[in-house]
Design an enzyme around this catalytic site. Structure first.
Site, mmCIF file in Angstrom:
data_model
loop_
_atom_site.group_PDB
_atom_site.id
_atom_site.type_symbol
_atom_site.label_atom_id
_atom_site.label_comp_id
_atom_site.label_asym_id
_atom_site.label_seq_id
_atom_site.Cartn_x
_atom_site.Cartn_y
_atom_site.Cartn_z
ATOM 1 N N LYS A 176 -3.387 3.806 -13.472
ATOM 2 C CA LYS A 176 -2.766 3.442 -12.505
ATOM 3 C C LYS A 176 -1.460 2.285 -12.826
ATOM 4 O O LYS A 176 -2.072 1.172 -13.227
ATOM 5 C CB LYS A 176 -3.064 3.761 -10.801
ATOM 6 C CG LYS A 176 -2.832 2.925 -9.653
ATOM 7 C CD LYS A 176 -3.591 2.763 -8.980
ATOM 8 C CE LYS A 176 -3.088 1.683 -7.687
ATOM 9 N NZ LYS A 176 -3.786 1.556 -6.362
ATOM 10 N N GLY A 196 -4.920 -3.638 1.128
ATOM 11 C CA GLY A 196 -6.077 -4.654 2.129
ATOM 12 C C GLY A 196 -5.878 -4.664 3.123
ATOM 13 O O GLY A 196 -6.554 -5.117 4.271
ATOM 14 N N ALA A 204 -2.819 2.085 -0.478
ATOM 15 C CA ALA A 204 -2.227 0.860 -0.306
ATOM 16 C C ALA A 204 -1.969 0.715 1.833
ATOM 17 O O ALA A 204 -1.237 1.316 2.739
ATOM 18 C CB ALA A 204 -1.894 0.015 -0.680
ATOM 19 N N GLY A 205 -2.900 0.160 2.448
ATOM 20 C CA GLY A 205 -2.491 -0.200 3.836
ATOM 21 C C GLY A 205 -3.574 0.607 5.025
ATOM 22 O O GLY A 205 -3.077 0.257 6.024
ATOM 23 N N ASN A 214 -9.743 2.057 -0.895
ATOM 24 C CA ASN A 214 -10.185 0.941 -1.429
ATOM 25 C C ASN A 214 -11.256 0.685 -0.269
ATOM 26 O O ASN A 214 -12.067 0.437 0.237
ATOM 27 C CB ASN A 214 -10.019 0.852 -2.270
ATOM 28 C CG ASN A 214 -10.613 0.081 -2.820
ATOM 29 O OD1 ASN A 214 -10.550 -0.854 -3.651
ATOM 30 N ND2 ASN A 214 -12.608 -0.128 -2.763
ATOM 31 N N THR A 215 -10.426 -0.706 0.333
ATOM 32 C CA THR A 215 -11.003 -1.412 1.289
ATOM 33 C C THR A 215 -11.382 -0.881 2.717
ATOM 34 O O THR A 215 -12.180 -1.057 3.015
ATOM 35 C CB THR A 215 -9.636 -2.403 1.596
ATOM 36 O OG1 THR A 215 -8.778 -3.029 0.954
ATOM 37 C CG2 THR A 215 -10.292 -3.468 2.749
#
Length: 263
Positions: free
Chosen positions: A102, A163, A189-190, A211-212
């Site tokens: 990645k 995040g 992301a986001g 992830n987050t």
């Protein structure tokens, strides 16, 4: 999306949910969340992994990820430029990790937005060296096309800053990327809620990376299951053929004369 399976670089995956491994309270919590999510692709920041073989007690994350169950996707997060990213990818391959990467280059510490120039330069080098490259990019349709021409395996446009949990704020650009795509599109992301993941799949993305939203949840395992169900549900809806949106109302029952006859 007539098939429920995701195919990247000729490899087939049953899940359209990719997971990151940062921010978990412990490696054990991370491992349990991976299991609950049903994911088959797991990103690992190379700066957090022990590639030395010396058993670094502070970098044992790889001990908690079964390479027989998950494709380990080394992540160049933290690289400031193409040179650093290429070096990290080469180190990972030399250490025996899959030659997948990645590609993530974000020199700005405040917004963590990807550097398009350095990302493109690194992608060119890594593709020529035989890496399967999955680049994290701004939602830039022109850059996405150029990267596909170079030979990347996917494009991974951001929904909003890493995040931030703000969801898909770049929808219009991502829709263009999807229309022009010749490789899978992974929204990365986001994404802060299962509904955001479902939105990405329903708009035509091939997969999402989270992830987050899972790692920072009060119950990461339960949240991982929620994301799994959201992605699977959205995938089924797309495969079923969702009806087109309309500007006018459309009756769900036929209009007949039986009411006037009853009078």
């Amino acid at each position: 999306m007539s098939d429920s399976r995701l195919v990247i670089a000729g490899r087939t995956f049953g899940s359209r949910l990719l997971l990151g491994t940062g921010k978990f309270s412990s490696n054990a919590a991370m491992s349990a969340a991976l299991e609950a999510s049903g994911t088959e692709i797991v990103t690992v920041a190379l700066r957090r992994a022990d590639l030395s073989g010396k058993g670094d007690a502070f970098a044992t994350i790889l001990d908690f990820i079964d390479p027989k169950k998950y494709l380990l996707l080394p992540n160049t997060s933290g690289a400031m430029n193409a040179e650093e990213a290429v070096r990290l990818a080469r180190l990972a391959a030399a250490a025996g990790l899959p030659k997948w990467v990645k590609l993530e280059i974000h020199p700005d510490p405040h917004y963590l937005l990807p550097d398009p120039v350095e990302t493109f330069a690194a992608a060119e080098i890594l593709v020529k060296e035989g890496f399967t490259v999955l680049p994290y990019i701004n939602a830039d349709p022109v850059l996405a096309k150029r990267l596909q021409d170079v030979g990347v395996a996917t494009v991974m446009p951001l929904g909003s800053p890493i995040g931030s949990n703000r969801g898909i704020e770049t929808r219009a650009q991502i829709e263009i990327i999807i229309k022009q795509a010749t490789v899978p599109v992974v929204v990365d992301a986001g994404i802060g809620a299962p509904s955001h993941a479902a939105e990405a799949i329903e708009m035509g993305a091939d997969a999402v990376l989270v992830n987050t939203a899972i790692a920072a949840a009060a119950d990461p395992v339960r949240m991982a299951r929620a994301f799994r169900m959201a992605v699977e549900s959205a995938s089924e809806a797309v495969a079923a053929g969702m009806p087109m949106r309309g500007d006018l109302a459309s009756p769900t029952s036929p209009v007949t004369a039986f009411l006037s006859g009853a009078a």
